[in-house]
Design a protein around this motif. Structure first.
Motif, PDB file in Angstrom:
ATOM      1  N   LYS A  57      -4.359 -12.090   9.416  1.00 27.21           N
ATOM      2  CA  LYS A  57      -5.312 -10.993   9.607  1.00 27.21           C
ATOM      3  C   LYS A  57      -4.652  -9.621   9.479  1.00 27.21           C
ATOM      4  N   ILE A  58      -5.378  -8.740   8.831  1.00 26.48           N
ATOM      5  CA  ILE A  58      -4.872  -7.406   8.518  1.00 26.48           C
ATOM      6  C   ILE A  58      -5.830  -6.391   9.121  1.00 26.48           C
ATOM      7  N   SER A  59      -5.275  -5.333   9.697  1.00 26.24           N
ATOM      8  CA  SER A  59      -6.144  -4.300  10.271  1.00 26.24           C
ATOM      9  C   SER A  59      -6.865  -3.550   9.159  1.00 26.24           C
ATOM     10  N   PRO A  60      -8.186  -3.357   9.304  1.00 26.96           N
ATOM     11  CA  PRO A  60      -8.938  -2.593   8.292  1.00 26.96           C
ATOM     12  C   PRO A  60      -8.414  -1.168   8.147  1.00 26.96           C
ATOM     13  N   LYS A  61      -7.745  -0.682   9.186  1.00 22.52           N
ATOM     14  CA  LYS A  61      -7.267   0.713   9.170  1.00 22.52           C
ATOM     15  C   LYS A  61      -6.325   1.000   8.008  1.00 22.52           C
ATOM     16  N   LEU A  62      -5.636  -0.044   7.548  1.00 19.53           N
ATOM     17  CA  LEU A  62      -4.706   0.150   6.435  1.00 19.53           C
ATOM     18  C   LEU A  62      -5.416   0.697   5.200  1.00 19.53           C
ATOM     19  N   PHE A  63      -6.706   0.360   5.097  1.00 19.63           N
ATOM     20  CA  PHE A  63      -7.411   0.704   3.860  1.00 19.63           C
ATOM     21  C   PHE A  63      -8.261   1.972   3.967  1.00 19.63           C
TER      22      PHE A  63
ATOM     23  N   GLY B  89     -14.230  -1.851   9.764  1.00 17.85           N
ATOM     24  CA  GLY B  89     -13.548  -0.602  10.122  1.00 17.85           C
ATOM     25  C   GLY B  89     -14.331   0.612   9.661  1.00 17.85           C
ATOM     26  N   SER B  90     -14.562   0.683   8.395  1.00 18.64           N
ATOM     27  CA  SER B  90     -15.273   1.816   7.823  1.00 18.64           C
ATOM     28  C   SER B  90     -16.125   1.284   6.677  1.00 18.64           C
ATOM     29  N   ASP B  91     -17.248   1.949   6.384  1.00 15.76           N
ATOM     30  CA  ASP B  91     -18.152   1.342   5.399  1.00 15.76           C
ATOM     31  C   ASP B  91     -17.659   1.434   3.964  1.00 15.76           C
ATOM     32  N   HIS B  92     -16.522   2.077   3.746  1.00 12.71           N
ATOM     33  CA  HIS B  92     -15.974   2.072   2.377  1.00 12.71           C
ATOM     34  C   HIS B  92     -14.811   1.077   2.240  1.00 12.71           C
ATOM     35  N   VAL B  93     -14.714   0.168   3.199  1.00 10.32           N
ATOM     36  CA  VAL B  93     -13.750  -0.946   3.112  1.00 10.32           C
ATOM     37  C   VAL B  93     -14.588  -2.215   3.151  1.00 10.32           C
ATOM     38  N   ARG B  94     -14.882  -2.763   1.980  1.00  5.66           N
ATOM     39  CA  ARG B  94     -15.958  -3.742   1.873  1.00  5.66           C
ATOM     40  C   ARG B  94     -15.590  -5.060   1.200  1.00  5.66           C
ATOM     41  N   TYR B  95     -16.216  -6.102   1.733  1.00  7.98           N
ATOM     42  CA  TYR B  95     -16.278  -7.373   1.018  1.00  7.98           C
ATOM     43  C   TYR B  95     -17.620  -7.430   0.294  1.00  7.98           C
TER      44      TYR B  95
ATOM     45  N   PRO C  39      -7.670   5.096   4.430  1.00  4.10           N
ATOM     46  CA  PRO C  39      -7.297   6.338   3.733  1.00  4.10           C
ATOM     47  C   PRO C  39      -7.744   6.403   2.270  1.00  4.10           C
ATOM     48  N   PHE C  40      -8.081   5.247   1.653  1.00  6.33           N
ATOM     49  CA  PHE C  40      -8.417   5.273   0.220  1.00  6.33           C
ATOM     50  C   PHE C  40      -9.917   5.522   0.026  1.00  6.33           C
TER      51      PHE C  40
ATOM     52  N   LEU D 154       0.824  -1.218   0.000  1.00  9.08           N
ATOM     53  CA  LEU D 154       0.000   0.000   0.000  1.00  9.08           C
ATOM     54  C   LEU D 154       0.858   1.268   0.000  1.00  9.08           C
ATOM     55  N   GLU D 155       2.106   1.146   0.456  1.00 11.13           N
ATOM     56  CA  GLU D 155       3.037   2.282   0.370  1.00 11.13           C
ATOM     57  C   GLU D 155       3.033   2.845  -1.046  1.00 11.13           C
ATOM     58  N   GLN D 156       3.106   1.935  -2.013  1.00 13.04           N
ATOM     59  CA  GLN D 156       3.135   2.354  -3.419  1.00 13.04           C
ATOM     60  C   GLN D 156       1.835   3.050  -3.829  1.00 13.04           C
TER      61      GLN D 156
END
Lengths: 381, 381
Positions: free
Chosen positions: A197-203, A221-227, A205-206, A157-159
């Motif tokens: 497992k990955i923290s939803p927080k990583l996503f 985490g947030s409703d714009h980070v979705r399955y 910002p997008f 995600l750095e990239q």
């Protein structure tokens, strides 16, 4: 920019040895129709396109049909990434040669994260396709030191953070397991012991993250980070899930708005429970008797060819549990009484099937005597 | 219009369990270099791209490399058709999405024969890609009555005859077995009993026919109906074949002119023959000792670990034949004398390897006595 987010197609999958190809064609056609109905600018498929790294040829042919229809006939671009079930090299073959057609397949992980700019009828967006990659793959391809799934994702995600999207909203497409996500029985674990497992927080910002892997639609985490969830129920544990695709619209500020568009299956996947006689009776008027069924029989006696009897009414019974014979701990209980009772029941059932008549009392007595005799012999031998 | 005609790449093939992927990459690079050197307008691959319908992922990745280099970097169009070894659906996946890039893959047979117009620097041509299809497939897809390979091909070629090429020369690409063609051991028969053979006359009306299937370069009927042959020797029966690609140039009248451009392998495939001691001696100064070898040993005595000894000098011995032990009928002859002689030789060899010294005369006598004793026991038991 308006797009449909879907994932976990698992084309070629079987449910208890039953091919689901017709069911998959049926629901894929619905997804195509929804794309037309909502006039979307793109179709995003977040991994697990196929069910296994070497899909059957019929699965390849089905995906080919879908892609021809969407990309060539409807001119709707597709972005799909490889999931943990996909063979990355196979799925990604000749992907560079497909780009001009509007088909973007992200197969094996590459050193530079794939960015794809798509133009919508109202606004454009930059999509970042991250194929499923375990920490070892990320270490190898990006030549870095990461040991957990979270650290690997952070590195990728750095990239995305650094990439210049020319002011366009950033949409990440990823196939991974977010911490707190609800699992079904049909997902293959990414690692043993929860290090996946990955923290939803990583996503967060997008502008939007289109995830694949978990089969139930959900956000974390947030409703714009979705399955988006899978397009079909791939295990009986999903019987109460409502399957859908996610319609996403990015407004002029880049804020994502969603709507879940329900999918209906050609045959539902569900569990029915009761005594054989009752179930057979209900089945005769059940318009959905062709659904894929797990049957839990509560009868406490032995039954000859219960599966055959059920299938004469419900043709797609895939699994049978004799809950009536189970003790509280869930194991089938075969006490001496049960067995004894079972033997007589079984023979009586057999007799009726063969002769067309029920056993007379005299016949029953003779048979009971014969069984008792056998048990005596068994004990003395 | 100038193009290279090649076929039978068989990417992913093994020779006696030895992966040939590095050898294949080496020779594919040569083909790419020849395309650049001769400034060709197209690269034609007449089937058997992969060695089997499910190629290993590494084979898929290698073909992806080649295609990226030729089509995307060099901007040379490729036409490839599925051969009898290829999985038609797998190879043909998303082929419609690749056309604009210049990559034309003809996978499963379709009702309408695929025609592809390619523009050359001097003149254009119309190419017709006919994937390998047995009579049953042609019957099914074209809904016609044909029972032989020849009738099936005739049916397909009807379309090529009728197709309006706007006056452009017609080039047919096909994967089949022409009557009179010379076989090698590495081609998989198309049918049992020779019903797979097609008269070369079917192809003579066209300006050029680029054939695949037979591994030796050859033409049949007329010199513009050609097999390019495989790019590598895929069996020891091909040891004397010279592998090449065919450079074809269509002049302004549509007449085809050819040149065979030789390919050189990273490791040759050849057979060596002689006594072990001689071969080991020669091998020490053989610059090609890394070739893939079949060794025919003419020694008439048993030899301990002959393969190990040979491989210490020739690392890629793939197959060993003990011709010295064979009778005239080609079977290994194990007469009592042979065996007896063999036992002593074998032990003596073993003794020398372990102790570093040859056996003394006394030791030899003791051993001979021991072996005789064992034989006596064997006879009386």
């Amino acid at each position: 920019m308006k797009f449909i987010h879907t994932s976990d197609w698992h084309i070629g999958r079987q449910l208890h040895n039953q091919s689901l190809l017709d069911d998959q064609r049926f629901v894929l056609n619905q997804i195509v129709e929804l794309a037309v109905l909502h006039d979307v600018d793109a179709l995003i498929v977040a991994g697990d396109i196929y069910d296994r790294s070497i899909p059957p040829a019929s699965a390849v042919a089905l995906l080919d049909e879908v892609v021809n229809r969407v990309v060539n006939e409807l001119k709707i671009p597709i972005i799909m990434i490889a999931g943990n079930h996909d063979g990355h090299e196979r799925l990604g073959f000749a992907s560079r040669q497909m780009i001009d057609s509007g088909l973007h397949i992200v197969g094996p992980l590459t050193k530079t994260v794939t960015s794809i700019e798509l133009k919508g009828k109202q606004g454009s967006a930059m999509f970042y396709g991250l194929p499923y990659a375990d920490p070892a793959t990320v270490r190898h391809v990006l030549d870095c030191e990461v040991s957990t799934h979270e650290a690997a994702m952070d590195k990728l995600l750095e990239q995305v953070h650094e990439h210049d999207s020319n002011g366009l909203p950033k949409v990440v497409i990823s196939h991974c397991f977010l911490d707190g996500g609800s699992e079904s029985e049909s997902e293959r674990p990414l690692s043993i012991g929860g290090a996946d497992k990955i923290s939803p927080k990583l996503f967060t910002p997008f502008n939007y993250t289109a995830l694949g892997h978990l089969h139930g639609p959900q956000y974390k985490g947030s409703d714009h980070v979705r399955y988006s969830g899978s397009m079909l129920k791939y295990s009986f544990s999903e019987q109460h899930q409502n399957k859908s695709v996610t319609l996403v619209e990015l407004d002029s500020e880049g804020k994502a708005h969603f709507e879940l568009l329900p999918l209906s299956a050609m045959r539902d996947v569900r569990i029915i429970e009761g005594k054989l006689a009752e179930l057979l009776k209900i089945g005769k008027t059940d318009v959905n008797r062709e659904d894929y069924l797990m049957v839990r029989l509560s009868d406490k006696t032995a039954i000859l060819d219960a599966m055959g009897k059920l299938r004469s009414v419900y043709p797609n019974v895939l699994h049978l549990e004799r809950t009536g014979l189970m003790s509280d701990n869930g194991k089938v209980e075969l006490s001496r009484d049960h067995i004894k009772k079972g033997e007589m029941d079984m023979f009586s059932d057999f007799f009726t099937q063969v002769s067309g008549d029920a056993m007379t009392e005299a016949q029953q007595q003779a048979m009971t005597a014969a069984i008792d005799e056998l048990h005596k012999l068994e004990r003395t031998s």
